[in-house]
Design a protein around this motif. Structure first.
Motif, mmCIF file in Angstrom:
data_model
loop_
_atom_site.group_PDB
_atom_site.id
_atom_site.type_symbol
_atom_site.label_atom_id
_atom_site.label_comp_id
_atom_site.label_asym_id
_atom_site.label_seq_id
_atom_site.Cartn_x
_atom_site.Cartn_y
_atom_site.Cartn_z
ATOM 1 N N SER A 176 68.007 -2.817 20.142
ATOM 2 C CA SER A 176 67.082 -2.327 21.172
ATOM 3 C C SER A 176 66.503 -0.958 20.834
ATOM 4 C CB SER A 176 67.791 -2.262 22.532
ATOM 5 O OG SER A 176 68.767 -1.241 22.546
ATOM 6 N N PHE A 177 67.116 -0.241 19.878
ATOM 7 C CA PHE A 177 66.583 1.066 19.504
ATOM 8 C C PHE A 177 65.348 0.957 18.616
ATOM 9 C CE2 PHE A 177 71.089 1.761 20.413
ATOM 10 C CZ PHE A 177 70.983 2.752 21.369
ATOM 11 N N HIS A 205 64.001 11.486 20.969
ATOM 12 C CA HIS A 205 63.821 10.171 21.578
ATOM 13 C C HIS A 205 64.683 10.022 22.826
ATOM 14 C CE1 HIS A 205 61.565 8.499 18.148
ATOM 15 N NE2 HIS A 205 62.312 9.337 17.438
ATOM 16 N N PHE A 207 66.124 6.590 25.337
ATOM 17 C CA PHE A 207 66.174 5.142 25.545
ATOM 18 C C PHE A 207 66.927 4.842 26.841
ATOM 19 C CE2 PHE A 207 66.102 5.924 20.992
ATOM 20 C CZ PHE A 207 65.114 5.069 20.531
ATOM 21 N N THR A 209 69.319 2.631 29.331
ATOM 22 C CA THR A 209 70.499 1.795 29.129
ATOM 23 C C THR A 209 70.486 0.563 30.021
ATOM 24 O OG1 THR A 209 71.774 2.950 30.833
ATOM 25 C CG2 THR A 209 71.859 3.846 28.592
ATOM 26 N N ALA A 224 70.663 9.546 20.561
ATOM 27 C CA ALA A 224 69.531 8.651 20.317
ATOM 28 C C ALA A 224 69.094 8.699 18.860
ATOM 29 C CB ALA A 224 68.364 9.029 21.234
ATOM 30 N N LEU A 228 69.248 5.446 16.416
ATOM 31 C CA LEU A 228 67.988 4.990 15.846
ATOM 32 C C LEU A 228 68.114 4.853 14.331
ATOM 33 C CD1 LEU A 228 64.994 4.288 15.976
ATOM 34 C CD2 LEU A 228 64.490 6.749 16.088
ATOM 35 N N PRO A 239 60.978 1.327 13.370
ATOM 36 C CA PRO A 239 60.792 1.000 14.792
ATOM 37 C C PRO A 239 59.424 0.371 15.045
ATOM 38 C CG PRO A 239 61.601 3.251 14.525
ATOM 39 C CD PRO A 239 61.241 2.762 13.161
#
Length: 298
Positions: A176-177, A205, A207, A209, A224, A228, A239
């Protein structure tokens, strides 16, 4: 990344022989997950010139394979009573200890010792084998932090949290990163912000959860950045939908060299530990490399 049907694999086959012996556990693995673990196990961390042990730390990136064959990372919510970074979503870790023989020993042993009592992982290379270590990151607290990536292969392990340090332990999908799609979209139209740092700008960054409604903070800052990079190394792709670095961003090595040659805490630590390495020259060399790369892109 392919969404292939999981198939049974022995996780031990994914490790370098020197980093794990044998394990009987067989779990389902998607093709993308298997390749991710193989890339991490093959990764060789580049060496860094000597830096002060007293300013060294490590964090644990604990990975495991979920029931549908995807890779997840273990994250903790720091206790609300801590004096620093209270309530933050973080990776468990700690500072260098005087009993460590070297910085390399610190990085390797952090994954295996009781210094990770925050989440109660066992000292057992067969159940929690080492995959790799990453090049160190520079923390705002003037610590040089080495991420240690391990694979939890035993699904029967049950964490025992150290309540004064950790409120909650939860998992998050590693893949998901690398995108900004649901179920864990990035928190705003701008999933990052660039801040001035020394000679360049640095991209920070953030993100989600999916647990924000219950008080869990987004994955941000150093945590993060580390995750990543783990995801990029593991899945072998950049990404999707955003850039990892700010335009012209200095490498971590250059930023570490810049701080070691200027920040009072680092300069004093270098003197105290008798380290005579010329970090000013190192910073200049890294800056020239960066400027050369920037010119080649024009």
């Amino acid at each position: 990344m392919p969404n292939s049907k999981p198939r049974a694999n022995s996780l031990i086959e994914l490790h370098k022989p020197k980093r794990a012996s044998s394990v009987a556990l067989v779990v389902p693995l998607k093709d993308a997950s298997r390749e991710c673990l193989k890339r991490l196990a093959r990764y060789e961390c580049p060496s860094l010139p000597p830096y002060p042990k007293s300013q060294a730390a490590a964090v644990l990136v604990g990975l495991f394979v979920g029931r549908w064959g995807d890779i997840y990372v273990l994250l903790s919510r720091r206790s609300a009573t801590l004096s620093s970074y209270a309530g933050d979503t973080a990776l468990p870790g700690g500072r260098w200890d005087k009993t460590d023989a070297s910085l390399e020993d610190t990085a390797a042993s952090f994954a295996e010792t009781a210094r990770f009592i925050q989440i109660g992982l066992p000292i057992d290379k067969r159940r929690v084998p080492l995959l790799c270590t990453l090049p160190p990151f520079l923390a705002r607290s003037h610590l040089i932090v080495t991420p240690v990536v391990v694979l939890v292969t035993d699904p029967t392990l049950r964490p025992i949290l150290n309540a004064p340090e950790v409120d909650t332990l939860f998992s998050h999908p590693l893949a998901s990163f690398l995108h900004d799609r649901a179920p864990f979209p990035l928190p705003s139209s701008s999933p990052y912000h660039d801040m001035p740092w020394g000679p360049t700008r640095v991209r920070l960054h953030s993100f989600l959860t999916g647990r924000e409604a219950s008080g869990t903070k987004p994955i941000a800052g150093l945590t993060a950045s580390i995750l990543l990079e783990v995801a990029q190394i593991g899945y072998g792709i950049a990404p999707e939908g955003f850039e990892a670095d700010a335009p012209g961003q200095a490498s971590r090595r250059e930023r570490i060299a810049w701080e070691l040659s200027r920040a009072e805490r680092f300069v004093e630590a270098l003197k105290r530990e008798g380290i005579r390495y010329d970090w000013t020259k190192e910073e200049r060399r890294e800056r020239e490399k960066r400027l050369g790369r920037d010119k080649s892109r024009l």
